[in-house]
Design a protein around this motif. Sequence first.
Motif, mmCIF file in Angstrom:
data_model
loop_
_atom_site.group_PDB
_atom_site.id
_atom_site.type_symbol
_atom_site.label_atom_id
_atom_site.label_comp_id
_atom_site.label_asym_id
_atom_site.label_seq_id
_atom_site.Cartn_x
_atom_site.Cartn_y
_atom_site.Cartn_z
ATOM 1 N N GLY A 1 1.111 0.469 -8.936
ATOM 2 C CA GLY A 1 -0.262 -0.036 -8.820
ATOM 3 C C GLY A 1 -0.349 -1.264 -7.924
ATOM 4 N N LEU A 2 0.601 -2.190 -8.063
ATOM 5 C CA LEU A 2 0.622 -3.371 -7.197
ATOM 6 C C LEU A 2 0.872 -2.971 -5.741
ATOM 7 N N ARG A 3 1.766 -2.017 -5.522
ATOM 8 C CA ARG A 3 2.020 -1.525 -4.158
ATOM 9 C C ARG A 3 0.739 -0.958 -3.561
ATOM 10 N N GLN A 4 0.076 -0.103 -4.314
ATOM 11 C CA GLN A 4 -1.116 0.558 -3.797
ATOM 12 C C GLN A 4 -2.242 -0.444 -3.557
ATOM 13 N N GLU A 59 11.216 14.863 -4.661
ATOM 14 C CA GLU A 59 11.340 16.317 -4.587
ATOM 15 C C GLU A 59 10.831 16.896 -3.276
ATOM 16 N N ASN A 60 9.695 16.350 -2.769
ATOM 17 C CA ASN A 60 9.109 16.959 -1.572
ATOM 18 C C ASN A 60 8.824 15.982 -0.430
ATOM 19 N N GLY A 61 9.135 14.709 -0.614
ATOM 20 C CA GLY A 61 8.946 13.726 0.450
ATOM 21 C C GLY A 61 7.510 13.321 0.714
ATOM 22 N N GLN A 62 6.593 13.788 -0.124
ATOM 23 C CA GLN A 62 5.177 13.473 0.066
ATOM 24 C C GLN A 62 4.830 12.136 -0.590
ATOM 25 N N PRO A 63 3.856 11.400 -0.017
ATOM 26 C CA PRO A 63 3.431 10.136 -0.647
ATOM 27 C C PRO A 63 2.886 10.397 -2.049
ATOM 28 N N VAL A 64 3.081 9.436 -2.937
ATOM 29 C CA VAL A 64 2.518 9.575 -4.280
ATOM 30 C C VAL A 64 1.011 9.376 -4.207
ATOM 31 N N GLN A 65 0.295 10.033 -5.084
ATOM 32 C CA GLN A 65 -1.160 9.884 -5.137
ATOM 33 C C GLN A 65 -1.518 8.511 -5.680
ATOM 34 N N ALA A 66 -2.717 8.070 -5.351
ATOM 35 C CA ALA A 66 -3.211 6.797 -5.870
ATOM 36 C C ALA A 66 -3.353 6.890 -7.389
ATOM 37 N N LEU A 67 -2.987 5.814 -8.066
ATOM 38 C CA LEU A 67 -3.153 5.768 -9.519
ATOM 39 C C LEU A 67 -4.630 5.754 -9.852
ATOM 40 N N GLU A 68 -4.960 6.398 -10.954
ATOM 41 C CA GLU A 68 -6.343 6.444 -11.415
ATOM 42 C C GLU A 68 -6.363 6.211 -12.922
ATOM 43 N N LEU A 69 -7.408 5.599 -13.385
ATOM 44 C CA LEU A 69 -7.612 5.430 -14.817
ATOM 45 C C LEU A 69 -8.673 6.436 -15.245
ATOM 46 N N ARG A 70 -8.333 7.229 -16.233
ATOM 47 C CA ARG A 70 -9.238 8.296 -16.672
ATOM 48 C C ARG A 70 -9.547 8.166 -18.155
ATOM 49 N N ALA A 71 -10.743 8.553 -18.512
ATOM 50 C CA ALA A 71 -11.170 8.603 -19.911
ATOM 51 C C ALA A 71 -10.481 9.780 -20.596
ATOM 52 N N GLY A 100 -2.756 1.202 10.020
ATOM 53 C CA GLY A 100 -1.642 1.523 10.889
ATOM 54 C C GLY A 100 -0.493 0.530 10.862
ATOM 55 N N GLU A 101 -0.642 -0.575 10.134
ATOM 56 C CA GLU A 101 0.434 -1.561 10.054
ATOM 57 C C GLU A 101 1.604 -0.986 9.253
ATOM 58 N N ALA A 102 2.808 -1.169 9.768
ATOM 59 C CA ALA A 102 4.007 -0.618 9.124
ATOM 60 C C ALA A 102 4.271 -1.302 7.783
ATOM 61 N N HIS A 103 4.668 -0.524 6.810
ATOM 62 C CA HIS A 103 5.098 -1.037 5.504
ATOM 63 C C HIS A 103 5.957 0.029 4.835
ATOM 64 N N SER A 104 6.716 -0.406 3.832
ATOM 65 C CA SER A 104 7.541 0.555 3.107
ATOM 66 C C SER A 104 6.637 1.527 2.358
ATOM 67 N N ARG A 105 7.180 2.690 2.054
ATOM 68 C CA ARG A 105 6.398 3.714 1.359
ATOM 69 C C ARG A 105 7.180 4.229 0.161
ATOM 70 N N VAL A 106 6.469 4.718 -0.820
ATOM 71 C CA VAL A 106 7.086 5.414 -1.946
ATOM 72 C C VAL A 106 6.654 6.871 -1.836
ATOM 73 N N VAL A 107 7.648 7.755 -1.879
ATOM 74 C CA VAL A 107 7.365 9.184 -1.770
ATOM 75 C C VAL A 107 8.013 9.917 -2.943
ATOM 76 N N ASP A 108 7.519 11.092 -3.203
ATOM 77 C CA ASP A 108 8.064 11.981 -4.220
ATOM 78 C C ASP A 108 9.437 12.461 -3.736
ATOM 79 N N GLU A 133 -1.279 -2.247 -0.367
ATOM 80 C CA GLU A 133 -1.518 -1.397 0.801
ATOM 81 C C GLU A 133 -3.001 -1.378 1.160
ATOM 82 N N ALA A 134 -3.856 -1.335 0.131
ATOM 83 C CA ALA A 134 -5.299 -1.251 0.365
ATOM 84 C C ALA A 134 -5.901 -2.555 0.878
ATOM 85 N N PHE A 135 -5.365 -3.688 0.464
ATOM 86 C CA PHE A 135 -6.042 -4.954 0.747
ATOM 87 C C PHE A 135 -5.256 -5.950 1.598
#
Length: 148
Positions: free
Chosen positions: A96-99, A119-131, A109-117, A102-104
């Motif tokens: 959450g702090l990373r995301q 298993e498939n190398g894809q970026p993780v989805q944004a965290l969401e709070l759900r009811a 386009g500025e370079a920064h480290s990334r966290v990926v899955d 990244e947002a603020f």
Amino acid sequence: MVKRTRLEGAECPVARSLDAIGDWWSLLIVRDAFDGIRRFGEFQRNLGMAKNILAARLRTLVNHGIFQVVPASDGSAYQEYVLTEKGKGLFPLIIGLRQWGEAFFFEAGEAHSRVVDRENGQPVQALELRAADGRLLGPDDCLRLPAQ
């Protein structure tokens, strides 16, 4: 030096959590642990922090049950700091702090480290709070009730 206020008896879960991990060095140590760092010297080299500060932060994290100290995995005389289940529970906070960062704090386009899955190398989805019913929640949708 100002004496730090202890928050372990506060009724607010945020305050109690900050009592254990409430400084930026501690969160960076935890971040590095998720990246596989386990030894004092590795933390010190990676973070570039003074050894006395690192020792104090690690001691606090161990005392709060976030890390445990174990014999070195290679059989040497060193010790390693391993995240406990409690420590691993900080993973969503770190993401959450990373995301948020990244947002603020990065230009488009500025370079920064990334966290990926892994298993498939894809970026993780944004965290969401759900009811409980699946609705997306924001700050205006929640309220804090007093302790009972």
